[in-house]
Each structure stands twice: as structure tokens, then as C-alpha cells.
Scaffold this motif. Structure first.
Motif, PDB file in Angstrom:
ATOM      1  N   ASN A  63       0.829  -1.207   0.000  1.00  0.00           N
ATOM      2  CA  ASN A  63       0.000   0.000   0.000  1.00  0.00           C
ATOM      3  C   ASN A  63       0.863   1.257   0.000  1.00  0.00           C
ATOM      4  O   ASN A  63       0.584   2.213  -0.731  1.00  0.00           O
ATOM      5  N   SER A  64       1.931   1.241   0.791  1.00  0.00           N
ATOM      6  CA  SER A  64       2.803   2.414   0.875  1.00  0.00           C
ATOM      7  C   SER A  64       3.503   2.670  -0.455  1.00  0.00           C
ATOM      8  O   SER A  64       3.603   3.813  -0.911  1.00  0.00           O
ATOM      9  N   MET A  65       3.968   1.599  -1.100  1.00  0.00           N
ATOM     10  CA  MET A  65       4.593   1.791  -2.409  1.00  0.00           C
ATOM     11  C   MET A  65       3.577   2.325  -3.414  1.00  0.00           C
ATOM     12  O   MET A  65       3.897   3.187  -4.245  1.00  0.00           O
ATOM     13  N   GLY A  66       2.336   1.828  -3.340  1.00  0.00           N
ATOM     14  CA  GLY A  66       1.285   2.336  -4.213  1.00  0.00           C
ATOM     15  C   GLY A  66       1.056   3.824  -4.015  1.00  0.00           C
ATOM     16  O   GLY A  66       0.840   4.561  -4.983  1.00  0.00           O
ATOM     17  N   GLU A  67       1.121   4.295  -2.763  1.00  0.00           N
ATOM     18  CA  GLU A  67       0.935   5.724  -2.495  1.00  0.00           C
ATOM     19  C   GLU A  67       2.026   6.550  -3.156  1.00  0.00           C
ATOM     20  O   GLU A  67       1.762   7.615  -3.728  1.00  0.00           O
ATOM     21  N   TYR A 108      -4.498  -3.008  -5.196  1.00  0.00           N
ATOM     22  CA  TYR A 108      -5.344  -4.184  -5.429  1.00  0.00           C
ATOM     23  C   TYR A 108      -4.727  -5.428  -4.784  1.00  0.00           C
ATOM     24  O   TYR A 108      -5.429  -6.234  -4.168  1.00  0.00           O
ATOM     25  N   LYS A 109      -3.408  -5.582  -4.906  1.00  0.00           N
ATOM     26  CA  LYS A 109      -2.727  -6.717  -4.257  1.00  0.00           C
ATOM     27  C   LYS A 109      -2.872  -6.640  -2.738  1.00  0.00           C
ATOM     28  O   LYS A 109      -3.089  -7.654  -2.068  1.00  0.00           O
ATOM     29  N   ALA A 110      -2.743  -5.425  -2.198  1.00  0.00           N
ATOM     30  CA  ALA A 110      -2.885  -5.255  -0.750  1.00  0.00           C
ATOM     31  C   ALA A 110      -4.280  -5.647  -0.292  1.00  0.00           C
ATOM     32  O   ALA A 110      -4.445  -6.289   0.756  1.00  0.00           O
ATOM     33  N   LEU A 111      -5.295  -5.287  -1.077  1.00  0.00           N
ATOM     34  CA  LEU A 111      -6.670  -5.636  -0.710  1.00  0.00           C
ATOM     35  C   LEU A 111      -6.934  -7.133  -0.830  1.00  0.00           C
ATOM     36  O   LEU A 111      -7.704  -7.698  -0.054  1.00  0.00           O
ATOM     37  N   LYS A 112      -6.307  -7.775  -1.808  1.00  0.00           N
ATOM     38  CA  LYS A 112      -6.471  -9.222  -1.919  1.00  0.00           C
ATOM     39  C   LYS A 112      -5.873  -9.930  -0.712  1.00  0.00           C
ATOM     40  O   LYS A 112      -6.398 -10.941  -0.237  1.00  0.00           O
ATOM     41  N   LEU A 113      -4.782  -9.378  -0.181  1.00  0.00           N
ATOM     42  CA  LEU A 113      -4.162  -9.971   0.998  1.00  0.00           C
ATOM     43  C   LEU A 113      -4.963  -9.680   2.260  1.00  0.00           C
ATOM     44  O   LEU A 113      -5.045 -10.513   3.161  1.00  0.00           O
ATOM     45  N   ALA A 152      -5.771   0.838   2.193  1.00  0.00           N
ATOM     46  CA  ALA A 152      -5.642   0.343   0.821  1.00  0.00           C
ATOM     47  C   ALA A 152      -6.959   0.482   0.069  1.00  0.00           C
ATOM     48  O   ALA A 152      -6.984   0.808  -1.129  1.00  0.00           O
ATOM     49  N   LYS A 153      -8.060   0.255   0.766  1.00  0.00           N
ATOM     50  CA  LYS A 153      -9.371   0.365   0.132  1.00  0.00           C
ATOM     51  C   LYS A 153      -9.637   1.807  -0.302  1.00  0.00           C
ATOM     52  O   LYS A 153     -10.058   2.062  -1.438  1.00  0.00           O
ATOM     53  N   GLU A 154      -9.337   2.771   0.584  1.00  0.00           N
ATOM     54  CA  GLU A 154      -9.540   4.173   0.233  1.00  0.00           C
ATOM     55  C   GLU A 154      -8.622   4.592  -0.910  1.00  0.00           C
ATOM     56  O   GLU A 154      -9.027   5.338  -1.809  1.00  0.00           O
ATOM     57  N   ASN A 155      -7.385   4.103  -0.879  1.00  0.00           N
ATOM     58  CA  ASN A 155      -6.447   4.441  -1.954  1.00  0.00           C
ATOM     59  C   ASN A 155      -6.907   3.857  -3.285  1.00  0.00           C
ATOM     60  O   ASN A 155      -6.787   4.505  -4.339  1.00  0.00           O
ATOM     61  N   PHE A 156      -7.401   2.625  -3.252  1.00  0.00           N
ATOM     62  CA  PHE A 156      -7.860   2.005  -4.491  1.00  0.00           C
ATOM     63  C   PHE A 156      -9.051   2.765  -5.064  1.00  0.00           C
ATOM     64  O   PHE A 156      -9.130   2.997  -6.272  1.00  0.00           O
ATOM     65  N   TYR A 157      -9.975   3.186  -4.199  1.00  0.00           N
ATOM     66  CA  TYR A 157     -11.118   3.955  -4.679  1.00  0.00           C
ATOM     67  C   TYR A 157     -10.659   5.276  -5.281  1.00  0.00           C
ATOM     68  O   TYR A 157     -11.188   5.739  -6.302  1.00  0.00           O
ATOM     69  N   ARG A 158      -9.650   5.889  -4.637  1.00  0.00           N
ATOM     70  CA  ARG A 158      -9.152   7.174  -5.128  1.00  0.00           C
ATOM     71  C   ARG A 158      -8.525   7.020  -6.515  1.00  0.00           C
ATOM     72  O   ARG A 158      -8.774   7.805  -7.420  1.00  0.00           O
ATOM     73  N   VAL A 159      -7.708   5.986  -6.688  1.00  0.00           N
ATOM     74  CA  VAL A 159      -7.038   5.794  -7.972  1.00  0.00           C
ATOM     75  C   VAL A 159      -8.015   5.287  -9.029  1.00  0.00           C
ATOM     76  O   VAL A 159      -7.836   5.534 -10.230  1.00  0.00           O
ATOM     77  N   ALA A 160      -9.067   4.589  -8.602  1.00  0.00           N
ATOM     78  CA  ALA A 160     -10.056   4.077  -9.562  1.00  0.00           C
ATOM     79  C   ALA A 160     -10.720   5.212 -10.320  1.00  0.00           C
ATOM     80  O   ALA A 160     -11.061   5.074 -11.501  1.00  0.00           O
ATOM     81  N   ASN A 161     -10.918   6.361  -9.665  1.00  0.00           N
ATOM     82  CA  ASN A 161     -11.514   7.515 -10.341  1.00  0.00           C
ATOM     83  C   ASN A 161     -10.624   8.034 -11.459  1.00  0.00           C
ATOM     84  O   ASN A 161     -11.099   8.636 -12.419  1.00  0.00           O
ATOM     85  N   TRP A 162      -9.304   7.813 -11.332  1.00  0.00           N
ATOM     86  CA  TRP A 162      -8.380   8.253 -12.368  1.00  0.00           C
ATOM     87  C   TRP A 162      -8.303   7.229 -13.500  1.00  0.00           C
ATOM     88  O   TRP A 162      -8.233   7.589 -14.674  1.00  0.00           O
ATOM     89  N   LEU A 163      -8.289   5.955 -13.135  1.00  0.00           N
ATOM     90  CA  LEU A 163      -8.029   4.909 -14.117  1.00  0.00           C
ATOM     91  C   LEU A 163      -9.240   4.595 -14.977  1.00  0.00           C
ATOM     92  O   LEU A 163      -9.111   4.345 -16.178  1.00  0.00           O
TER      93      LEU A 163
END
Length: 853
Positions: free
Chosen positions: A108-112, A128-133, A140-151
Motif C-alpha cells: 500500500n505504501s509503495m502504491g501511495e 489491489y494486491k494489498a486488498l487481496k491480501l 488500501a481500500k480508500e487508496n484504491f477507490y481514489r485511484v479508480a476515479n483516475w483509471l
């Protein structure tokens, strides 16, 4: 003997191993001690190197040192980031993940870090890998939602849910394939929907290219799930980089694409089709070779239309329409322009338009002209496409049909997929597209220049430059000709005569320009917001000044007894220190000037852009604020992280102005952390503005929000399985919602959901249950929310107000809840860092629920 040489010498190995092991253990022990000492000394780089050595020599210690290793990694990464040693930073994370490949916190930290550096695809993969684990890993969930708006931008969901659009594309593709276009290239495939239409229509081979890594991987999954893997060749490449035979074996007979935005050309359709005709597509009808095979493009053509409109909402976001705010005079000092209505001379290729769904614009709009044709482009004529960007700008004269204030030209297009099938993106159509908006150019505060009546005309200049359709240089002819003048039917002399008599909207004084975002202009136009700050700051300044004078009288009395001077003599010899006010608002803000005009205040602004600082300096001079009383705080700081430090070594802030709510409708990141630091740096009696934020919400039934947030099953995609895969990028909170025009049924009255006290945080809680009474039957699909921003106990601004520059946000429920009038729904509202989550359940009989509001 066979194998005899491989037998171990069992009698000698233990002695050698024992000595080596002892030395290894000693080295591990020393390295651990050194790492810990380096941490004490904040030498994180050396500590990290020691931990790497420890873990390479003694992998069994992983669990023992994991927490310390993480801490060291994160601290060292921060140091490397501040030094711009980006490659070293990511090398450290790679080394850490080799040792801890399944550590969700490190992932998660590297993703940030990847997200901050702009590597959004890679960041999403780590989240996504962090959430699967660890599926319940909140960060990680908040970060994934944040990046999902970009992707995966939200228009993907609207487009896929547009069944009418999908059916028309399917019909046109089927017709083309049956006519003999059996090799197909899908440019910008997205989820692969058009490629699958081509394959189902019977195409012998289908190729698809997609630049976005996330969308490419998604398309591969979708194609495989629909059992077309191997029949559709999906490539992660930009079409401009495709070559024959490197990427496809030979030229294709059909190109399908929908790389069009609200302004038609903004996604590069012209450039990609010019390249395709030259390198990837069979010759067109006009260039047909001996083989007789002809290439073609879907869509075949497009016709662009325009219309002049009056629209207060566009006006307040693109023109400063007030002469003063909060006591600060704006008139005549500096030219403030919106980002899309100012033509710079530095070659800037910013989009010349913004977009709006005109059918839902707050306050509506009024047409001031009949729709007029701007241009027609034939995508099946390569020579026309090649000449488009080289074509000289041309002018169109359009009569005004209704009196009003000329605010913008809106444009839309009709996409002709073939001779029989077309799609319109017009403002009255039910479509997934918005309309392009070209605001009129800015001018001094002279509203009469924008007033038009039926006897008037306006001239627009049309061009296609930098891959954008530009409709600019808007000029008015008062009581001029009332017939439509096209480029072919107007002589140069007539145009010169018309231009000589027109009244332009350009500024007539050589004022320095300052470019503002549309939300910043809307904020400047918000009189209530700035007047509220003026009153709240004024009350604080009066209070602190009175206390200072009281303390001064006491000091004077004591001094006069000691020194034999009169109180009047003592007071006249002392100049009171100014009060220090810091404005850390995001973007352009005049709150520092409002504070500086209140008297004995030295104001600090955190604006960073040079042109914004220049504008504030000019406004300060025009408003009688001396240069010493307005400072730019970022120029005093070596690091952004020190933004809330003391103004001087022996002074504290009298007031700190925090920007609490993003324009999108969300609470700003790290707000509570900034507030905690600000509280520590306030002088006695000092204040944080705002002091409190109260969140409100309501239950709604809105099918539109569902469509904008997730693909609604296989029906809109005509039976193809797309929804399960793209819906992984569904986010629970939808932003930039305008509740005043959102098509929805209100199922409850507004209720208070949450409160954040920035001055006295002891009453804040991380979660709260609220029971809401249903006032109308329906399905609860979402909970839109907004905020009352309290400057003090008496003064507040609402982010739902008519003149607000903020939008609202909405939490979508995982599953809609069917309700009847009189039912009660329990909302669980959780606040974690800057994120808000809302879940809902219908209150059952006997369930006490939470606080009833």
C-alpha cells in the motif's frame, strides 16, 4: 564407486558450521544494534541497510523485525522523496517486497508513492494486491477507490449503460461486416465492446488497441469471459505506434472507434484516423487500388452544431461579476480570466472549452440563437482529415433570436455511423455525452457589453488547432445583419466592414492577466462566503485587540509607578505588535487580503503560482494594504510540510484559515492533522477558521447515480458480460454531484450525519449511527451529503447553497433498500482520516437504531 564422492563428510561439517554460524550470529546481533542506534539518530538510510543485512543473513527474524523494518523503510522513503531520489526510493521498496512479498502495508505504501509520482496504473496494482491480501485494509481500500476515479473515468459507466448508443454501434458494425469488411481494427477499445460486436457479426479477424494499461487488462478479461480469446487480438499500444506486419499482418478493411469527447476532436480522433488511413487501413473509395478492396471507418461522418445561450451558472464560473468581496475592491485592478476563455500567446494548448450536461445545469439556460452548423467532417476522406488542422480559421455570422445576456456558445455533434444510423449528443437528447461549452471572453465589469437582442448578430471564428475544435474570437454586431453568413458567401470587404463596427468583449486597459480555475472564479463571485469571513475575522481581531489593550493598560500602570511616567506617555511610546493571520486555502484566495484590511493584521497567504501572487500584490496596493502587511508564506518555507509553523520564532498565529472541503464535495485529506498542528500554534484566544464542520445527508432514489457508478448488468451491453469486470472499479462515493438538479426522488428530509470540531476535537467520534424516517416510498440507492461550514457560533456557509462553489458527494449503497413511508433506515456513518463511508439498513421492529433525527 558411483556417487561415492557426493557422500557428506559428517564428522567435519559440524565444526565448520558451528564457527561460521557463530560469526553469522555475531554479525546479525551487531547489525541489529547498529540499526536501532541509527534509528535513534534518525539516520534512516544506514538503519535500512543494516536491516537488509540482518534479513539476508537471518530470514527467520522476519517476524521479529517486521515493524521496525517497515518504520525504517517509510522514513527513509520520505527522505529520498524529499531529495527527489525517486529511483533510489523505488529500489528500496523493491528490496523490501523481495523480503516481504505478501506485506499489505508495504504494498500500500509503495502504491501511495507511485500514485504521487503519476504512475496511476502501477499504483492501482499495488493497492489491489494489498486488498487481496487483506480485504478489510481501510487505507488500501480508500487508496484504491481514489485511484479508480483516475483509471476508469465515470463516463465509461454512462457509455456502457447507454443501450441506445450500443445498439446503434452494433447495427452499423453488423452492416459493414456483412458488406465485406471482415478484418477490423478497434482503436481505443476500452472494455472491448465494439470489438466483440465485430466478432459476433462474423468478422474473420479483429484487432483492438488500448493505451491505458488498466483498460487493456480489463479488455483482455472481458474478451476472455465472453469466450472470444484468440479471436480478438487485444494490444497494449497506441494506434499511432502500430505498424504492419509488426502488430497486424496486413491492412484491415474496417476501423471502428469512439475516441470522441464532448468537443468531438479532444481525444485525438483526427490524428489517429490520419495515421490509420496511411498505414493500417485499406484505401478509401477515392483511392481504391486494382484489388477493388475498400477501407472504411465507423463513424463515417460528424456534423457539429452550436448555439448561443444565456446561463447564470456558466457565467458565475467563468466571469468575475462582482466589484468587491469582503471589503476587497476587485474592479479595475487586475484582469481575472477563466481557464477556457483566455487566449494566451505562449502556445498553450489547454482545452478551449469546458463541458456541461446542459439539461441538468443549475438554473437552466436560455437559447439566444437558433442552432447553427459549425462544421462537417468526413472521416472516410483521408485528404479532408489531413487538411483539417491546416485549414485557415473561418468566420460564421449568426443572428440573435432572443434578448438576453450572452454567456457562452454550447456545441454538440451528430455522429453519422453510416448512411442510415446516427447518434446525437444534443442538449435535449438522452445521451451519455455532455455538451462542449465555450464561454465568452472576459472583460471589465460592464454587463451591457453582454446584452444582446434580436436585431444583433455575433461573429465566431472556427478552427481546428492542437487537435481541438476551437470556437473563439466571439464578437458582437449591434443591430447588424440578421442573415446567416457562411465563409463562402461573404466577401472580405463585407467582413472587414462588419468587424469595424462591432463591439468586442476584450479588455480595453492593459491590465496584467491572471488565469483562475472555474471553481476559483465561482468562489470570488460568492459574496456570502467572503462577507462571512470578514465578519468572523473582524470579531476575532476586535476581541484580541481589546485584550491586548487591556493588558497594555495594566502594563502602563505598573510601568508608570515604577518609572514615574504618566500612562499616556507610556502608551504613546509602545507600538503594539500586529496580529498574525495565515490563510492556507487551496488555490487563489483573497481571504488574506480581507484579513489585512481589518487593521492591525499581518496576513500570510499560501498561494504558490507567481501570477496569483502578482494579482494579490496589485489588489493589495489598490486596496491600501502595505506590502509589509501581506506576505506569501510559501516563499518563507524550505519544505511544504512546514506550512503551519510559527510566523516568527517568538510569535504564534492569531488565526489560521483552513480549506476544509474540496470542490468535489469531499473533506480534504489530512484536515484533522492540519487542524491539530494549527491548534498548537495559536496564541491564547486565537481561532481556526472554520471551527466546525457539520455534515448533512438525505435518502434518495436515483437511477442516474447508479448508471454513473456501475454498469447495470448485461442488458445495456446487449448480453455481453462486461459489468462484473468494470464494476470492480466502482467507487462507493460519487463526487461532483449537484443535488439541486440530480434526477432523484427524495425519500427523507435532510438530517445531521456527522460533526467535526476543529477547535475542540474532544467531542469528535469515528463512527455514528443515525436513524432516518422515510417520508416517501421508493428504493434507497444513495445518500447524498453536504456540509455546513461554521466559522464561529453565528456565521456559517453551506456547500449546498445556491451560490456555492462546491459540489456535493453521494454514498452509494451496495444494494438498494426498498422502503415505504414511515419506515426507518439506520445509517452507519464512519470517518477515517479524510474519508467518509456510509452504510444503511432498514430498521427492524424492536431495533433501537441510533440517534433519531
Amino acid at each position: 564407486m558411483p556417487g561415492g564422492s557426493t557422500r557428506p563428510h559428517r564428522g567435519r561439517r559440524p565444526r565448520r558450521s558451528a564457527g561460521a554460524q557463530a560469526a553469522r550470529n555475531e554479525l546479525v546481533s551487531q547489525s541489529l544494534e547498529s540499526a536501532q542506534q541509527c534509528l535513534v539518530n534518525r539516520d534512516y538510510g544506514t538503519a535500512f541497510a543494516h536491516y537488509l543485512l540482518v534479513l539476508s543473513l537471518a530470514p527467520a527474524l522476519k517476524d521479529f523485525v517486521k515493524e521496525s523494518f517497515r518504520f525504517t523503510l517509510f522514513k527513509w522513503a520520505d527522505v529520498l522523496g524529499s531529495l527527489s531520489r525517486i529511483q533510489d526510493l523505488f529500489d528500496c521498496y523493491e528490496q523490501a517486497l523481495e523480503l516481504f512479498p505478501d506485506d499489505e502495508v508495504i504494498l500500500n505504501s509503495m502504491g501511495e508513492h507511485l500514485f504521487r509520482m503519476g504512475f496511476k496504473d502501477e499504483a492501482a496494482g499495488h493497492f489491489y494486491k494489498a486488498l487481496k491480501l487483506k480485504p478489510d485494509f481501510t487505507e488500501a481500500k480508500e487508496n484504491f477507490y481514489r485511484v479508480a476515479n483516475w483509471l476508469v473515468e465515470r463516463w465509461h459507466f454512462l457509455m456502457l449503460n447507454d443501450k441506445k448508443r450500443n445498439m446503434k454501434y452494433q447495427q452499423a458494425i453488423q452492416k459493414a461486416v456483412k458488406a465485406g469488411c471482415d478484418t477490423v481494427l478497434d482503436i481505443g477499445t476500452g472494455t472491448g465492446l465494439l470489438s466483440m460486436f465485430a466478432k459476433k457479426a462474423g468478422a474473420s479477424k479483429v484487432y483492438a488497441c488500448e493505451l491505458s494499461k488498466t483498460m487493456y487488462e480489463l479488455a483482455c478479461e472481458v474478451v476472455s469471459a465472453n469466450e472470444m480469446e484468440g479471436e480478438i487480438d487485444v494490444m497494449h499500444i497506441k494506434s499511432l505506434d502500430m505498424e504492419i506486419p509488426k502488430h497486424i499482418p496486413s491492412r484491415v478493411s474496417l476501423v471502428v472507434t469512439e475516441t470522441v469527447d464532448a468537443g468531438l476532436f479532444g481525444e485525438g480522433i483526427v490524428e489517429s484516423l490520419v495515421h490509420a488511413w496511411k498505414h493500417l487501413l485499406l484505401p478509401s473509395q477515392g483511392q481504391m487500388g486494382c484489388s477493388g478492396q475498400v477501407g472504411r471507418v465507423i463513424p463515417a461522418m460528424a456534423t457539429v452544431f452550436g448555439m448561443a445561450v444565456e446561463c447564470p451558472e456558466i457565467r458565475r464560473h467563468h466571469r468575475v461579476g462582482v466589484q468587491q468581496v469582503g471589503g476587497v475592491c476587485l474592479e479595475g485592478a487586475v484582469c481575472l480570466h477563466g481557464p477556457v476563455n483566455y487566449n494566451s500567446d505562449d502556445g498553450d494548448s489547454e482545452e478551449p472549452y469546458t463541458t456541461e450536461r446542459m439539461s441538468r445545469v443549475p438554473g437552466g439556460y436560455t437559447p439566444l440563437s437558433e442552432p447553427f452548423q459549425v462544421m462537417t467532417v468526413n472521416f472516410n476522406k483521408p485528404e479532408e482529415l489531413e487538411g483539417l488542422c491546416c485549414q485557415k480559421p473561418y468566420r460564421i455570422t449568426v443572428p440573435v433570436s432572443k434578448s438576453g445576456i450572452f454567456d457562452a456558445i454550447i456545441s454538440w455533434f451528430v455522429l453519422h455511423l453510416d448512411e442510415e444510423t446516427s447518434l446525437s449528443t444534443g442538449p435535449e437528447e438522452e445521451t451519455c455525452w455532455e455538451q462542449a461549452v465555450y464561454p465568452v471572453r472576459n472583460s471589465p465589469l460592464n454587463k451591457s457589453e453582454y446584452l444582446v437582442q434580436p436585431k444583433d448578430s455575433f461573429i465566431v471564428e472556427v478552427s481546428c488547432q492542437d487537435a481541438y475544435l476551437r470556437i473563439g474570437s466571439i464578437s458582437f454586431i449591434k443591430e447588424g445583419p440578421q442573415t446567416n453568413v457562411d465563409n463562402a458567401g461573404t466577401s472580405e470587404a463585407e467582413l472587414c466592414s462588419a468587424l469595424a463596427s462591432l463591439q468586442t468583449t476584450q479588455a480595453r486597459t492593459p491590465q496584467p492577466p491572471c488565469i483562475l480555475e472555474s471553481s476559483e472564479i465561482a468562489l470570488l463571485n460568492n459574496l456570502h462566503y467572503h462577507d462571512g469571513f470578514k465578519r468572523a475575522l473582524g470579531k476575532l481581531v476586535s476581541s484580541l485587540s481589546a485584550r491586548c489593550e487591556s493588558q497594555g493598560r495594566t502594563l502602563d500602570a505598573n510601568s508608570s509607578r515604577d518609572c514615574g511616567k504618566s500612562q499616556t506617555e507610556q502608551r504613546s511610546s509602545v507600538t503594539p505588535d500586529p496580529l498574525y493571520v495565515l490563510d492556507v486555502s487551496e488555490g487563489f484566495s483573497v481571504l488574506s487580503l480581507i484579513a489585512a484590511k481589518l487593521g492591525r493584521v499581518k496576513a500570510y497567504s499560501s498561494v504558490e503560482k507567481e501570477q496569483h501572487q502578482t494579482a494579490l500584490k496589485i489588489l493589495a496596493e489598490a486596496n491600501g494594504v502595505s506590502r509589509e502587511m501581506l506576505q506569501f508564506w510559501m516563499s518563507h518555507l524550505e519544505e511544504d510540510t512546514a506550512i503551519l509553523q510559527r510566523p516568527t520564532t517568538d510569535k504564534l498565529w492569531s488565526a489560521v484559515i483552513l480549506d476544509c472541503v474540496e470542490t468535489s464535495g469531499l473533506i480534504r485529506e489530512e484536515l484533522l492533522e492540519k487542524a491539530a498542528l494549527a491548534r498548537c500554534l495559536l496564541e491564547p484566544g486565537g481561532r481556526i477558521f472554520p471551527e466546525r464542520i457539520v455534515m448533512y445527508g438525505m435518502l434518495v432514489d436515483s437511477y442516474v447515480l447508479l448508471q454513473e457508478s456501475a454498469v447495470q448488468g448485461p442488458e445495456p451491453t446487449l448480453g455481453l458480460r462486461v459489468a462484473p469486470y468494470i464494476n470492480r472499479f466502482t467507487v462507493p462515493v460519487h463526487i461532483f454531484v449537484d443535488l439541486t438538479t440530480l434526477p432523484s426522488v427524495h425519500l427523507s428530509q435532510p438530517v445531521e450525519l456527522f460533526s467535526l470540531d476543529l477547535m475542540y476535537p474532544g467531542s469528535n467520534c469515528r463512527s455514528r449511527e443515525v436513524t432516518v424516517r422515510v417520508c416517501a416510498p421508493g428504493r434507497v440507492t444513495a445518500v447524498p451529503f453536504w456540509y455546513d461550514v461554521h466559522l464561529d457560533d453565528e456565521i456559517c456557509s453551506s456547500t449546498l447553497a445556491k451560490d456555492s462553489h462546491w459540489k456535493q458527494a453521494a454514498a452509494l449503497l451496495n444494494e438498494p433498500i426498498q422502503v415505504r413511508e414511515g419506515d426507518r433506515v439506520v445509517l452507519c456513518v464512519c470517518h477515517h482520516k479524510s474519508s467518509i463511508s456510509i452504510t444503511a439498513r432498514r430498521q427492524e421492529t424492536g431495533d433501537p437504531g441510533g440517534a433519531f433525527l
